[in-house]
Write an enzyme that holds these catalytic residues in place. Structure first.
Site, PDB file in Angstrom:
ATOM      1  CD  GLU A 199      71.081 -37.097 -47.256  1.00 13.31           C
ATOM      2  OE1 GLU A 199      70.970 -36.077 -46.568  1.00 13.31           O
ATOM      3  OE2 GLU A 199      70.237 -37.428 -48.100  1.00 13.31           O
ATOM      4  CG  HIS A 218      67.096 -37.630 -50.886  1.00 19.15           C
ATOM      5  ND1 HIS A 218      66.206 -38.239 -50.031  1.00 19.15           N
ATOM      6  CD2 HIS A 218      67.802 -36.745 -50.151  1.00 19.15           C
ATOM      7  CE1 HIS A 218      66.370 -37.722 -48.812  1.00 19.15           C
ATOM      8  NE2 HIS A 218      67.333 -36.816 -48.857  1.00 19.15           N
ATOM      9  CB  SER A 226      69.634 -35.985 -37.561  1.00 23.33           C
ATOM     10  OG  SER A 226      68.420 -36.681 -37.791  1.00 23.33           O
ATOM     11  N   GLY A 285      68.449 -31.351 -44.288  1.00 20.96           N
ATOM     12  CA  GLY A 285      67.024 -31.337 -44.593  1.00 20.96           C
ATOM     13  C   GLY A 285      66.311 -30.332 -43.703  1.00 20.96           C
ATOM     14  N   GLY A 286      65.674 -30.840 -42.654  1.00 22.55           N
ATOM     15  CA  GLY A 286      64.840 -30.017 -41.772  1.00 22.55           C
ATOM     16  C   GLY A 286      65.470 -28.698 -41.347  1.00 22.55           C
ATOM     17  CD  GLU A 334      63.283 -37.834 -47.781  1.00 22.43           C
ATOM     18  OE1 GLU A 334      63.073 -36.858 -48.514  1.00 22.43           O
ATOM     19  OE2 GLU A 334      63.750 -37.731 -46.617  1.00 22.43           O
ATOM     20  CG  ASN A 358      66.541 -32.160 -49.971  1.00 19.92           C
ATOM     21  OD1 ASN A 358      65.644 -31.590 -50.599  1.00 19.92           O
ATOM     22  ND2 ASN A 358      66.614 -33.469 -49.835  1.00 19.92           N
ATOM     23  CD1 TRP A 359      65.602 -25.693 -48.342  1.00 19.41           C
ATOM     24  CD2 TRP A 359      64.458 -24.353 -49.722  1.00 19.41           C
ATOM     25  NE1 TRP A 359      66.218 -24.463 -48.331  1.00 19.41           N
ATOM     26  CE2 TRP A 359      65.537 -23.611 -49.163  1.00 19.41           C
ATOM     27  CE3 TRP A 359      63.610 -23.706 -50.613  1.00 19.41           C
ATOM     28  CZ2 TRP A 359      65.782 -22.272 -49.479  1.00 19.41           C
ATOM     29  CZ3 TRP A 359      63.850 -22.365 -50.933  1.00 19.41           C
ATOM     30  CH2 TRP A 359      64.916 -21.670 -50.372  1.00 19.41           C
ATOM     31  CE  LYS A 360      64.813 -34.223 -46.783  1.00 23.29           C
ATOM     32  NZ  LYS A 360      64.879 -35.324 -45.826  1.00 23.29           N
ATOM     33  N   GLY A 363      65.888 -37.234 -40.660  1.00 21.95           N
ATOM     34  CA  GLY A 363      64.680 -36.752 -40.005  1.00 21.95           C
ATOM     35  C   GLY A 363      64.355 -37.431 -38.686  1.00 21.95           C
TER      36      GLY A 363
HETATM   37  P1  13P Z   1      67.325 -34.151 -42.158  1.00 23.32           P
HETATM   38  O1  13P Z   1      68.446 -33.132 -42.050  1.00 23.32           O
HETATM   39  O2  13P Z   1      65.967 -33.566 -41.949  1.00 23.32           O
HETATM   40  O3  13P Z   1      67.604 -35.354 -41.333  1.00 23.32           O
HETATM   41  O4  13P Z   1      67.312 -34.646 -43.700  1.00 23.32           O
HETATM   42  C1  13P Z   1      68.494 -35.003 -44.298  1.00 23.32           C
HETATM   43  C2  13P Z   1      68.251 -35.155 -45.750  1.00 23.32           C
HETATM   44  O5  13P Z   1      67.524 -36.041 -46.177  1.00 23.32           O
HETATM   45  C3  13P Z   1      68.877 -34.179 -46.654  1.00 23.32           C
HETATM   46  O6  13P Z   1      68.793 -34.590 -47.981  1.00 23.32           O
END
Ligand code: 13P
Length: 258
Positions: free
Chosen positions: A167, A96, A212, A233-234, A98, A11-13, A173
């Site tokens: 998640e 998600h 993470s 994510g990251g 977020e 997920n590149w956000k 993050g």
């Molecule tokens: P991180 O891997 O940056 O913790 O993010 C996870 C995430 O929200 C994937 O959708």
């Protein structure tokens, strides 16, 4: 969704411009075609078309990070499931944290989005669930997840098109993760809950862990029974780290260009 572990999705956000997305896609493609497991990336809306074109034939799936629940209409600034499919996406992330916690998205909205994505013909719906830190500390995790599953996942969904991503909000993050034992307990519970919610059909639905995940912890997390993959994510913005996660979970690439 073909049932082959691991399912590692990035997920590149809201990161990068078109040139960054192309560079990332090119680096992933250079690894070759996934021969074992399923890889997918979820770029921002504006980069879906360019990434999908670049990855065509690579075996790497491309998805959107959200879609609107309506098929069309007066919803300024919104993007429908049909539009993301038209841009070349075959998958979509829904619910998600977020969006649930940042934008107040509710279970019933997530379910409506899932219905819209199914109607638009998207192949893969990744429905995200997870407890907040307060809920975790309150030992309410399983209760929260049950409520989210019941409210967000259409009971009659074609299970072949469903992936569930667990998640924990507090692990996203932050560099913090639940213990391996906790992840195992939650995923075992999710498996039972999905079987019950989906009338026995939930036994093959891939369940991803997210929060993470990086190259150094992927091996132990992906070895947990009922952890079928990771939503990253990251670390998915670093192609070497992302492919390390995929291979740590047993994913393999065919030789480049084959
Ligand atoms: P991180 O891997 O940056 O913790 O993010 C996870 C995430 O929200 C994937 O959708």
């Amino acid at each position: 969704m073909p049932a082959r572990r691991p399912f590692v999705f990035g997920n590149w956000k809201m990161n990068g411009l078109g040139s960054d997305a192309l560079a990332l896609a090119a680096a992933l493609k250079a690894e070759g075609r996934p021969a074992e497991g399923t890889l997918a990336v979820f770029p921002p809306f504006t980069q879906i078309a360019v990434v999908a074109q670049h990855l065509e034939g690579s075996g790497i799936l491309v998805g959107a990070q959200d879609c609107h629940e309506a098929a069309k209409g007066a919803y300024t600034g919104s993007i429908s499931a049909g539009m993301v499919a038209d841009a070349g996406a075959t998958a979509v992330l829904l619910g998600h944290s977020e969006r649930r916690h940042g934008l107040g998205e509710t279970d019933s909205q997530v379910r409506a989005k899932a219905e819209a994505a199914l109607a638009a013909g998207l192949d893969t719906l990744v429905i995200c669930i997870g407890e907040t830190e307060a809920e975790y500390l309150d030992k309410a995790t399983l209760q929260v997840l049950d409520r989210q599953i019941e409210g967000s996942i259409p009971a009659g969904i074609d299970v072949e098109r469903l992936v569930v991503a667990y998640e924990p909000v507090w692990a996203i993050g932050t560099g913090r993760t639940p213990t391996i034992e906790e992840i195992g307990q939650v995923h075992a519970h999710l498996r039972q809950k999905l079987v019950a919610h989906l009338d026995g059909d939930g036994s093959t639905v891939p369940i991803q862990y997210g929060g993470s995940v990086k190259g150094s912890n992927a091996g132990s997390i992906l070895a947990v029974p009922d952890v079928d993959g990771a939503l990253v994510g990251g670390a998915s913005l670093d192609p070497a780290e992302f492919t390390k996660i995929f291979t740590a979970g047993g994913g393999r690439f065919a030789a480049s260009g084959s």
